[in-house]
Design an enzyme around this catalytic site. Structure first.
Site, mmCIF file in Angstrom:
data_model
loop_
_atom_site.group_PDB
_atom_site.id
_atom_site.type_symbol
_atom_site.label_atom_id
_atom_site.label_comp_id
_atom_site.label_asym_id
_atom_site.label_seq_id
_atom_site.Cartn_x
_atom_site.Cartn_y
_atom_site.Cartn_z
ATOM 1 C CE LYS A 172 36.280 -24.968 45.176
ATOM 2 N NZ LYS A 172 36.061 -23.852 46.102
ATOM 3 C CB THR A 227 21.178 -27.374 38.996
ATOM 4 O OG1 THR A 227 20.542 -27.987 40.125
ATOM 5 C CG2 THR A 227 20.827 -28.171 37.755
ATOM 6 C CD GLU A 247 23.398 -35.934 46.550
ATOM 7 O OE1 GLU A 247 22.241 -35.447 46.551
ATOM 8 O OE2 GLU A 247 23.624 -37.137 46.353
ATOM 9 C CB CYS A 281 19.865 -28.651 48.889
ATOM 10 S SG CYS A 281 20.569 -29.908 49.940
ATOM 11 C CD GLU A 382 18.460 -24.574 44.922
ATOM 12 O OE1 GLU A 382 19.412 -24.416 44.137
ATOM 13 O OE2 GLU A 382 18.435 -25.425 45.815
HETATM 14 O O1 TXE Z 1 27.326 -22.712 44.098
HETATM 15 P P1 TXE Z 1 28.415 -23.449 43.257
HETATM 16 P P2 TXE Z 1 27.058 -21.146 44.156
HETATM 17 C C1 TXE Z 1 22.501 -23.494 44.677
HETATM 18 C C2 TXE Z 1 21.772 -22.255 45.113
HETATM 19 C C3 TXE Z 1 22.730 -21.190 44.792
HETATM 20 C C4 TXE Z 1 23.332 -21.723 43.521
HETATM 21 C C5 TXE Z 1 24.675 -21.195 43.197
HETATM 22 O O2 TXE Z 1 20.612 -22.089 44.357
HETATM 23 O O3 TXE Z 1 22.124 -19.955 44.599
HETATM 24 O O4 TXE Z 1 23.413 -23.087 43.724
HETATM 25 O O5 TXE Z 1 25.499 -21.172 44.339
HETATM 26 C C6 TXE Z 1 32.627 -25.033 43.389
HETATM 27 N N1 TXE Z 1 34.237 -26.558 38.750
HETATM 28 N N2 TXE Z 1 23.208 -24.188 45.730
HETATM 29 O O6 TXE Z 1 27.342 -20.466 42.874
HETATM 30 O O7 TXE Z 1 29.129 -22.476 42.390
HETATM 31 C C7 TXE Z 1 32.545 -23.868 44.345
HETATM 32 O O8 TXE Z 1 33.807 -23.290 44.538
HETATM 33 C C8 TXE Z 1 34.322 -27.167 39.949
HETATM 34 C C9 TXE Z 1 22.627 -25.396 46.151
HETATM 35 O O9 TXE Z 1 27.758 -20.621 45.304
HETATM 36 O O10 TXE Z 1 27.796 -24.628 42.656
HETATM 37 C C10 TXE Z 1 31.998 -24.546 45.581
HETATM 38 O O11 TXE Z 1 33.038 -25.216 46.283
HETATM 39 N N3 TXE Z 1 33.867 -26.642 41.089
HETATM 40 C C11 TXE Z 1 23.473 -26.161 47.036
HETATM 41 C C12 TXE Z 1 31.020 -25.559 44.993
HETATM 42 O O12 TXE Z 1 31.436 -25.741 43.647
HETATM 43 C C13 TXE Z 1 33.250 -25.449 41.026
HETATM 44 C C14 TXE Z 1 24.501 -25.536 47.846
HETATM 45 C C15 TXE Z 1 29.553 -25.110 44.997
HETATM 46 O O13 TXE Z 1 29.452 -23.855 44.391
HETATM 47 C C16 TXE Z 1 33.107 -24.768 39.803
HETATM 48 C C17 TXE Z 1 25.032 -24.324 47.272
HETATM 49 C C18 TXE Z 1 33.626 -25.377 38.627
HETATM 50 N N4 TXE Z 1 33.524 -24.812 37.415
HETATM 51 C C19 TXE Z 1 24.360 -23.696 46.267
HETATM 52 N N5 TXE Z 1 32.450 -23.608 40.037
HETATM 53 C C20 TXE Z 1 22.956 -27.437 47.594
HETATM 54 N N6 TXE Z 1 22.388 -28.272 46.748
HETATM 55 O O14 TXE Z 1 23.070 -27.715 48.766
HETATM 56 C C21 TXE Z 1 32.192 -23.565 41.361
HETATM 57 N N7 TXE Z 1 32.681 -24.672 41.970
#
Ligand code: TXE
Length: 478
Positions: A172, A227, A247, A281, A382
């Protein structure tokens, strides 16, 4: 309007839900395509296809997996302009940067295609008693969930080792940036990827992502993202005893010692701080400069960052594109306000901008803030945007403690010409990656990942191949 559809059992199809989500262009703030709004039933369908396809894929000669994955890499490179344009429109990043990332996506496929050919078992002779060998077998069906910041780059970084190790995948991509994974699905069909080996299900995280994590048959989850989401995934996956690779976020320090090569340090720090709008990140969002060179580095950095053009992502002179989504744009601006409340002085930027022709887009000026204490929220949480906090330091032990003093531990950068200092500091920093006199210099064979709240497990090279396989010890008595 263009429609982003699922790739299940070798076919491009809509979700059974018949619902659609809006997909925005961050530079214009307008909807420009639709995403099929999938649900748990689509995940079930993808799982069934994956389960059926997996044994043949696992048992196919390594050369066959190598051939298909290489072909996918070639096709991405042939269409690099199309892929990069799609990524730039979907994500907001400059087109030239997207082009570099598309090259890396192809490289990910090629690198792990080679791994499929080279990955080997180990054997251990137990003095005159037995011979042990370790079989590395595919896990079966695995789940790969990727984020929006480096969409195809991180998507391929996960699926490539999973495929090389003989697994089938239910994946996904982020709902904010699904377009290049959709183009990738079409390339897989063209490259002759057997039906069901890779399945791409588009839709919302809490619906599709969660269904993947909860699915009984999906035995391992590789996730990159926030996180908080990572913790939620771990709480669901742990009682089901799934293998997990997480990650997550970072709050990375960038430390410039007094003897650093200042020209090089400033040139690289501009990227460390602001590349991809700070939405990597690995970006260094806490910059610590030795007090003896603080004023000089600060002034020169401000001048260098002032020159970064914010605007049209398709313009080759643009250095800062749009922020990925309206929600994230508001979050980043919220952090700039918080920094002011916490006593920070804005040295540069600090506002949203509306470049000509992109008045409704989500752009933020590169922002440099000074005067914040190490423990304030701005220096602990972050932000994931074009915002850095800068501070002077006096002593090495003090700066190591400050650098280590957040819940995160992904990447640190240090600048010094003193070899002993570099080794000593690198050893004491609690981060998964330490760059000395460089940043984002990557060798795909090295372990990649973070400590503490930055994640669990490592990706890259054999680490990824080990994650996507089950080791089995066979012991034969002599
Ligand atoms: O990421 P999410 P978000 C950090 C950054 C950002 C914060 C939130 O600080 O502001 O995270 O970003 C899927 N079960 N990073 O909310 O939600 C979602 O659809 C399973 C750091 O956009 O973590 C997407 O495909 N999956 C980072 C993926 O998780 C779920 C990169 C990441 O989205 C889910 C991005 C659930 N319950 C954001 N909820 C890095 N480390 O590179 C969401 N997803």
């Amino acid at each position: 309007m263009m429609e982003v559809q699922n790739y299940i059992n070798g076919e491009i199809i809509d979700s059974g839900s018949s619902e659609w989500l809006d997909n925005f262009n961050p530079a214009t703030g307008k909807v420009y395509s639709k995403i099929t709004d999938s649900n748990a039933e689509d995940v079930d369908r993808a799982y069934e296809a994956a389960q059926k396809a997996q044994p043949n894929w696992e048992n196919s000669p390594a050369e066959e997996r190598f051939r298909v994955m290489n072909k996918v890499a070639e096709l991405i490179e042939e269409r690099i302009e199309e892929f990069a344009k799609a990524e730039s429109i979907d994500q907001g990043k400059p087109f030239w940067l997207a082009k570099n990332e598309m090259r890396r996506a192809a490289q990910n496929m090629r690198f792990f295609a080679t791994a499929a050919m080279q990955f080997a078992s180990e054997s251990h002779a137990t003095e005159n008693k037995a011979i042990n060998y370790t079989l590395r077998q595919s896990i079966g069906v695995v789940g790969c969930i990727s984020p929006w910041n480096l969409p195809l780059y991180l998507f391929t970084w996960k699926i490539a080792p999973a495929l090389a190790a003989g697994n089938a995948i239910v994946s996904k991509p982020s709902e904010f940036t699904p377009m290049t994974a959709f183009l990738f699905s079409k390339v897989c069909i063209e490259a002759g990827m057997p039906a069901g080996v890779l399945n791409v299900v588009h839709g919302l995280g809490p619906k599709v992502g969660q269904a993947i994590v909860e699915h009984k048959g999906i035995k391992a989850i590789s996730f990159t993202g926030g996180t908080v989401t990572g913790a939620r995934i771990a709480s669901i996956a742990a009682p089901k005893f799934k293998k997990l690779s997480l990650e997550l976020g970072g709050k990375n320090p960038n430390i410039i010692f007094s003897d650093a090569d200042i020209d090089k340090a400033i040139k690289t720090t501009v990227n460390t701080s602001f590349m991809n709008q700070g939405e990597i990140c690995l970006c260094g969002s806490r910059l610590y400069i030795h007090s003896s060179i603080y004023e000089q580095v600060k002034e020169r950095l401000i001048e260098a960052v002032k020159a970064l053009k914010v605007g049209d992502p398709m313009d080759e002179n643009t250095r800062i594109g749009a922020i990925v989504s309206k929600a994230h744009y508001k979050k980043v601006l919220g952090y700039i306000n918080l920094a002011k409340e916490e006593g920070g002085r804005i040295l540069l930027g600090g506002e949203s901008v509306n470049p000509a022709g992109f008045e409704d887009g989500w752009f933020i000026e590169p922002t440099i803030i000074e005067g914040l204490s190490p423990n304030c929220r701005t220096n602990q949480e972050e932000i994931f945007g074009p915002v850095i906090s800068i501070s002077p330091f006096e002593y090495t032990d003090e700066i190591i403690e400050i650098a280590n003093g957040t819940e995160y531990g992904l990447a640190a950068t240090i600048w010094t010409e003193n070899l002993t200092l570099a080794h000593r500091v690198a050893q004491q920093l609690q981060f998964g990656i330490v760059w000395v006199n460089c940043w984002l210099l990557r060798d795909l064979r090295t372990p990649f990942g973070g400590m503490k709240s930055s994640g669990v497990g490592r990706e890259g090279g054999w680490e990824a191949m080990r994650f996507f396989t089950e080791p089995k010890n066979v012991c034969i008595a002599l």
